[in-house]
Design a protein around this motif. Structure first.
Motif, PDB file in Angstrom:
ATOM      1  N   TYR A  42      37.548  85.044  44.638  1.00  0.00           N
ATOM      2  CA  TYR A  42      36.922  84.553  45.867  1.00  0.00           C
ATOM      3  C   TYR A  42      38.005  84.317  46.910  1.00  0.00           C
ATOM      4  O   TYR A  42      38.799  83.387  46.804  1.00  0.00           O
ATOM      5  N   PRO A 102      38.433  83.154  50.063  1.00  0.00           N
ATOM      6  CA  PRO A 102      38.786  81.898  50.752  1.00  0.00           C
ATOM      7  C   PRO A 102      39.507  80.920  49.821  1.00  0.00           C
ATOM      8  O   PRO A 102      40.445  80.243  50.222  1.00  0.00           O
ATOM      9  N   LEU A 103      39.065  80.882  48.552  1.00  0.00           N
ATOM     10  CA  LEU A 103      39.689  79.970  47.605  1.00  0.00           C
ATOM     11  C   LEU A 103      41.100  80.445  47.257  1.00  0.00           C
ATOM     12  O   LEU A 103      42.042  79.650  47.203  1.00  0.00           O
ATOM     13  N   SER A 128      43.499  79.735  50.229  1.00  0.00           N
ATOM     14  CA  SER A 128      43.849  78.336  50.489  1.00  0.00           C
ATOM     15  C   SER A 128      44.637  77.743  49.326  1.00  0.00           C
ATOM     16  O   SER A 128      45.582  76.980  49.549  1.00  0.00           O
ATOM     17  N   ALA A 174      33.821  78.006  37.615  1.00  0.00           N
ATOM     18  CA  ALA A 174      32.578  77.318  37.949  1.00  0.00           C
ATOM     19  C   ALA A 174      31.757  77.044  36.689  1.00  0.00           C
ATOM     20  O   ALA A 174      30.737  76.388  36.753  1.00  0.00           O
ATOM     21  N   LYS A 227      35.295  74.070  39.137  1.00  0.00           N
ATOM     22  CA  LYS A 227      35.091  74.132  40.589  1.00  0.00           C
ATOM     23  C   LYS A 227      33.823  73.358  40.950  1.00  0.00           C
ATOM     24  O   LYS A 227      32.861  73.424  40.201  1.00  0.00           O
ATOM     25  N   PRO A 228      33.729  72.702  42.058  1.00  0.00           N
ATOM     26  CA  PRO A 228      34.833  72.476  42.995  1.00  0.00           C
ATOM     27  C   PRO A 228      35.754  71.361  42.491  1.00  0.00           C
ATOM     28  O   PRO A 228      35.314  70.532  41.720  1.00  0.00           O
ATOM     29  N   PHE A 229      36.986  71.389  42.926  1.00  0.00           N
ATOM     30  CA  PHE A 229      37.975  70.450  42.399  1.00  0.00           C
ATOM     31  C   PHE A 229      38.760  69.848  43.566  1.00  0.00           C
ATOM     32  O   PHE A 229      38.726  70.382  44.679  1.00  0.00           O
ATOM     33  N   ALA A 245      24.643  77.770  39.681  1.00  0.00           N
ATOM     34  CA  ALA A 245      25.738  76.797  39.702  1.00  0.00           C
ATOM     35  C   ALA A 245      27.045  77.497  40.100  1.00  0.00           C
ATOM     36  O   ALA A 245      27.792  77.008  40.946  1.00  0.00           O
ATOM     37  N   HIS A 246      27.277  78.665  39.486  1.00  0.00           N
ATOM     38  CA  HIS A 246      28.511  79.389  39.785  1.00  0.00           C
ATOM     39  C   HIS A 246      28.560  79.786  41.250  1.00  0.00           C
ATOM     40  O   HIS A 246      29.561  79.598  41.926  1.00  0.00           O
ATOM     41  N   ARG A 273      29.095  76.629  43.297  1.00  0.00           N
ATOM     42  CA  ARG A 273      30.356  75.916  43.083  1.00  0.00           C
ATOM     43  C   ARG A 273      31.538  76.661  43.697  1.00  0.00           C
ATOM     44  O   ARG A 273      32.440  76.035  44.247  1.00  0.00           O
ATOM     45  N   THR A 274      31.509  77.993  43.563  1.00  0.00           N
ATOM     46  CA  THR A 274      32.666  78.746  44.044  1.00  0.00           C
ATOM     47  C   THR A 274      32.872  78.574  45.547  1.00  0.00           C
ATOM     48  O   THR A 274      33.958  78.182  45.965  1.00  0.00           O
ATOM     49  N   PRO A 275      31.837  78.793  46.388  1.00  0.00           N
ATOM     50  CA  PRO A 275      32.083  78.560  47.819  1.00  0.00           C
ATOM     51  C   PRO A 275      32.385  77.102  48.142  1.00  0.00           C
ATOM     52  O   PRO A 275      33.184  76.821  49.038  1.00  0.00           O
ATOM     53  N   LEU A 276      31.765  76.165  47.377  1.00  0.00           N
ATOM     54  CA  LEU A 276      32.067  74.748  47.618  1.00  0.00           C
ATOM     55  C   LEU A 276      33.538  74.475  47.344  1.00  0.00           C
ATOM     56  O   LEU A 276      34.202  73.767  48.109  1.00  0.00           O
ATOM     57  N   ALA A 277      34.028  75.071  46.238  1.00  0.00           N
ATOM     58  CA  ALA A 277      35.450  74.907  45.904  1.00  0.00           C
ATOM     59  C   ALA A 277      36.295  75.489  47.024  1.00  0.00           C
ATOM     60  O   ALA A 277      37.329  74.922  47.395  1.00  0.00           O
ATOM     61  N   GLY A 278      35.842  76.624  47.577  1.00  0.00           N
ATOM     62  CA  GLY A 278      36.579  77.260  48.667  1.00  0.00           C
ATOM     63  C   GLY A 278      36.681  76.331  49.870  1.00  0.00           C
ATOM     64  O   GLY A 278      37.767  76.093  50.388  1.00  0.00           O
ATOM     65  N   ARG A 296      36.261  73.087  50.022  1.00  0.00           N
ATOM     66  CA  ARG A 296      37.039  71.878  49.732  1.00  0.00           C
ATOM     67  C   ARG A 296      38.533  72.177  49.744  1.00  0.00           C
ATOM     68  O   ARG A 296      39.324  71.430  50.329  1.00  0.00           O
ATOM     69  N   SER A 297      38.881  73.300  49.112  1.00  0.00           N
ATOM     70  CA  SER A 297      40.294  73.655  49.032  1.00  0.00           C
ATOM     71  C   SER A 297      40.866  73.954  50.421  1.00  0.00           C
ATOM     72  O   SER A 297      41.944  73.492  50.762  1.00  0.00           O
ATOM     73  N   ILE A 298      40.105  74.697  51.236  1.00  0.00           N
ATOM     74  CA  ILE A 298      40.571  75.009  52.598  1.00  0.00           C
ATOM     75  C   ILE A 298      40.793  73.714  53.370  1.00  0.00           C
ATOM     76  O   ILE A 298      41.843  73.506  53.994  1.00  0.00           O
ATOM     77  N   GLU A 303      41.165  70.543  52.232  1.00  0.00           N
ATOM     78  CA  GLU A 303      42.197  69.662  51.683  1.00  0.00           C
ATOM     79  C   GLU A 303      43.598  70.186  51.997  1.00  0.00           C
ATOM     80  O   GLU A 303      44.485  69.420  52.360  1.00  0.00           O
ATOM     81  N   VAL A 304      43.764  71.503  51.874  1.00  0.00           N
ATOM     82  CA  VAL A 304      45.079  72.071  52.172  1.00  0.00           C
ATOM     83  C   VAL A 304      45.377  71.902  53.666  1.00  0.00           C
ATOM     84  O   VAL A 304      46.475  71.507  54.045  1.00  0.00           O
ATOM     85  N   ILE A 337      31.835  80.469  55.279  1.00  0.00           N
ATOM     86  CA  ILE A 337      31.351  80.153  53.933  1.00  0.00           C
ATOM     87  C   ILE A 337      30.017  79.424  54.024  1.00  0.00           C
ATOM     88  O   ILE A 337      29.076  79.710  53.291  1.00  0.00           O
ATOM     89  N   GLY A 366      30.406  84.914  46.626  1.00  0.00           N
ATOM     90  CA  GLY A 366      30.125  83.974  47.694  1.00  0.00           C
ATOM     91  C   GLY A 366      29.552  84.632  48.915  1.00  0.00           C
ATOM     92  O   GLY A 366      28.854  84.005  49.681  1.00  0.00           O
TER      93      GLY A 366
END
Lengths: 222, 471
Positions: free
Chosen positions: A9, A11-12, A15, A80, A101-103, B254-255, B258-263, B265-267, B269-270, B291, B427
């Motif tokens: 993915y 974007p992940l 970042s 995930a 994920k998410p973390f 869920a997958h 979760r994957t875009p949510l992780a994206g 959050r990571s974007i 937070e960084v 996203i 995503g």
């Protein structure tokens, strides 16, 4: 410290790579399983962050192939999939850690640092060489109570030497494990930074910590 | 409770009791008539033999038997009685036991005596046989006129009454015992027979949603139950696969969430981990927005699918200008298509008016066009064609750059299925689009087909009825 990130993915992947680099890691990022496996088999990584659901070859297959090939590199599964069965399957395949994920990015960083320490058998997050103390969590360095302000490159170089204190670390090793040396155009970047580092950690009247082994590399020891 | 067991038991009890009652009554009647016949026969035989002993002596009738010979006519508790009449006169003679009493004068022939049941003079129940005859005359003067003698003989019927009473008791006792025994045996049989049912119930109650892989044990189940066991096992099989599908679906959801949510959050937070230039924040926000759009699209698709699954989608019927709707759906994709260097060829038969639900149709067209742009190879082609014939409009949307194998074509409508190349775009294309298109198209009364010929061209053929008014 060199990290391999395999995540499809975009974007992940972007970042996390950026965040890891800013935390002082050298990062190779790959978007699919086949390429990721190729990197993992060929490179010398301090930790691998692996997604499970990947195109071409899935994360668990990559993990299994690495372990069968005798690679002991610490692997963190970043996925995930959150069921107990998934975690058990991942850990049983030889993963060292599992993050769903998410973390929180801070947590990912802390786990990666712990994996790297484990690789070098250093349980204590504070590395000590003589009177030099390196706090790997805070990236803070002091010698005999004197705080030392280091740039990110200098810190990465020191941590690389400190994790293998007492061992000779070759220029190539340093060049590969310190996050952006390989991207630097200067061929003597390692020697230049060893020079900067020496000036900062070996103050007037203090003993020598970084020893040069001509033709071999450098050793950090009291 | 209306159990099988209580019904069987009640039925058997009633059935057995009825059969036994009828059989008992028939047996009793048969036995009684045989007893009476025998009694009457013995009474008649005695009457005949006594009558045979009577002789006329002049005008006197000589009873050849007297009380010394026949002690039963003496008064006693078991005494028998007789009485004799000559012509229509008063009683001529009677047994000592009668002691001046009187018996009814019943007549009958020698062959067929008359019988009557009566109360004997001492009150006992008895039966009487009467015969009328002309007695012999002593000597040879048989031609002289002879009077008619009527002779009746009565005897108590206590023995028969006693036997019949005994018989009644025996029959009743046997009947009750037989009903009890048959109900008991049946209860035991039912208990044993229903054991497999109870065992099945036990097995079924142990099956939970957590583990539907268990099957009922069909061995040593009676023949009548084995179809039930088979059907139940079939049902379990279907339930298990349905649950597995549901579980896979929610894991996929869920997958994909979760994957875009992780994206995101990571974007974020960084980006926030240290002070940066404004342009960097702008870029992070733009990425998060992209996203967010994809997640929104996915939520919409999921929601529509869920509503369609629950039959909650209602259809409007409006006049739809298909070419206009197609162009409307294409507008937001134009920029992406030109960025990828795609050549787009339009061949629409105009005018083309449909009678359909414009929102649902837009959903399908958006998804199909979006797929075409997403999966077309860089610098590839997209063709959008529509033809109306025989009251049906056929819309074909195709793109080059397909890497699907013929085997993959069986899966393109599966939820969350993606061709391998498409998986790179986690995503952005979660594999719900075509599943939703088919569900909605079916709802609109149309059909949707996928083909790949030539192999690198992905072709979606969408058929729907034209507006009737259009002609």
């Amino acid at each position: 410290m060199r990290i391999l990130l395999v995540e499809d993915y975009a974007p992940l992947r972007t970042s996390v790579s950026q965040g890891l680099q800013e935390a002082g890691f050298a990062v190779d990022a790959s978007a699919d399983g086949e390429e990721g496996l190729w990197y993992a088999e060929g490179g010398d990584y301090d930790a691998i962050i692996l997604d499970i659901m990947l195109p071409a070859v899935d994360g668990l297959t990559i993990l299994g192939r690495l372990r069968r090939a005798g690679k002991t590199v610490p692997v963190l599964l970043l996925t995930a999939k959150d069921t107990v069965d998934d975690r058990v399957a991942g850990l049983d395949r030889g993963a060292d850690d599992y993050l769903v994920k998410p973390f929180a990015f801070e947590e990912l960083l802390a786990r990666v640092r712990a994996l790297v320490r484990r690789k070098y058998d250093a349980k204590d997050p504070v590395l000590r060489v003589g009177d030099l103390e390196i706090d790997t969590a805070k990236h803070a360095v002091q010698r005999g109570g004197r705080p030392i302000d280091l740039t990110a490159r200098e810190y990465a170089l020191l941590e690389c030497l400190a994790l293998r204190s007492g061992e000779v670390v070759s220029r190539t090793d340093i060049w590969e494990h310190v996050y952006d040396f390989h991207a630097s155009a200067e061929s003597n970047v390692v020697d230049v930074y060893i020079g900067y580092l020496r000036k900062k950690i070996e103050g007037p009247g203090e003993s020598r910590l970084i020893h040069t082994r001509r033709g071999e590399g450098y050793v950090l020891r009291p | 409770m209306r159990t099988l067991r209580s019904r069987l038991l009640l039925g058997t009890a009633i059935g057995t009791a009825t059969v036994l009652l009828v059989a008992g009554i028939a047996l009793f009647a048969l036995f009684r008539s045989a007893l009476w016949q025998e009694f009457d026969e013995s009474l008649a035989t005695k009457a005949r033999s006594l009558a045979a002993m009577m002789e006329l002596d002049g005008d006197a009738l000589d009873l050849e038997f007297d009380e010394a010979n026949l002690p039963e006519f003496r008064p006693s508790a078991t005494a028998e009685y007789f009485e004799v009449w000559l012509n229509d006169a008063e009683a001529y003679a009677c047994s000592p036991s009668l002691a001046g009493g009187d018996l009814p004068r019943i007549t009958g022939s020698i062959e067929a005596p008359g019988f009557q049941t009566l109360s004997l003079p001492d009150g006992r129940r008895g039966r009487l046989a009467g015969i009328s005859f002309m007695p012999r005359r002593e000597g040879r003067d048989t031609e002289a006129a002879r009077p008619t003698v009527t002779f009746v003989l009565a005897r108590e019927t206590a023995s028969i009454d006693h036997t019949l009473a005994q018989l009644r008791w025996i029959l009743a006792g046997v009947g009750v015992a037989a009903v009890l025994v048959s109900v008991g045996v049946l209860a035991w049989l039912v208990q044993r027979g229903l054991h497999p049912v109870r065992r099945l119930a036990g097995e079924i109650s142990e099956i939970g949603v957590a583990d539907l892989s268990a099957r009922l044990n069909g061995t040593d189940v009676p023949g009548e139950l084995s179809p039930v066991v088979d059907r139940l096992n079939d049902l379990l099989q279907r339930l298990e696969s349905a649950f597995q599908r549901e579980r896979r679906f929610s894991a996929d959801v869920a997958h994909e969430l979760r994957t875009p949510l992780a994206g995101v959050r990571s974007i974020l937070e960084v980006a926030l981990s240290k002070p940066r230039e404004g342009a960097t924040y702008q870029q992070a926000m733009a990425e998060c927005l992209t996203i967010n759009r994809h997640m929104h699209q996915m939520m919409e698709n999921l929601l529509h699918l869920a509503r369609a699954d629950a039959d909650q989608l209602t259809l409007a019927s409006e006049t739809v200008d298909l070419p206009a709707l197609l162009r409307e759906c294409w507008t937001p994709l134009e920029q992406r298509a030109s960025e990828k260097g795609l050549t787009v060829s339009w061949r629409l038969q105009e005018p083309c008016t449909l009678r359909s639900d414009v929102d649902k149709l837009r959903l399908v067209l958006q998804n199909l066009l979006d797929n075409a742009v997403a999966y077309a190879n860089r610098g590839g082609q997209i063709a959008i064609e529509s033809v109306s014939a025989n009251g049906e409009t056929t819309l074909t949307i195709s793109n080059t750059g397909s890497t699907l194998s013929p085997a993959d074509l069986n899966h393109v409508f599966d939820r969350f299925w993606r061709g391998d190349a498409a998986r790179k775009a986690t995503g952005q294309h979660c594999g719900l689009g075509l599943a939703l298109c088919r569900t909605v198209t079916t709802l609109l009364g149309g059909s949707i087909r996928i083909s790949t010929a030539p192999p690198d061209r992905f072709i979606v053929t969408f058929c729907v009825q034209c507006a009737a008014a259009e002609g």
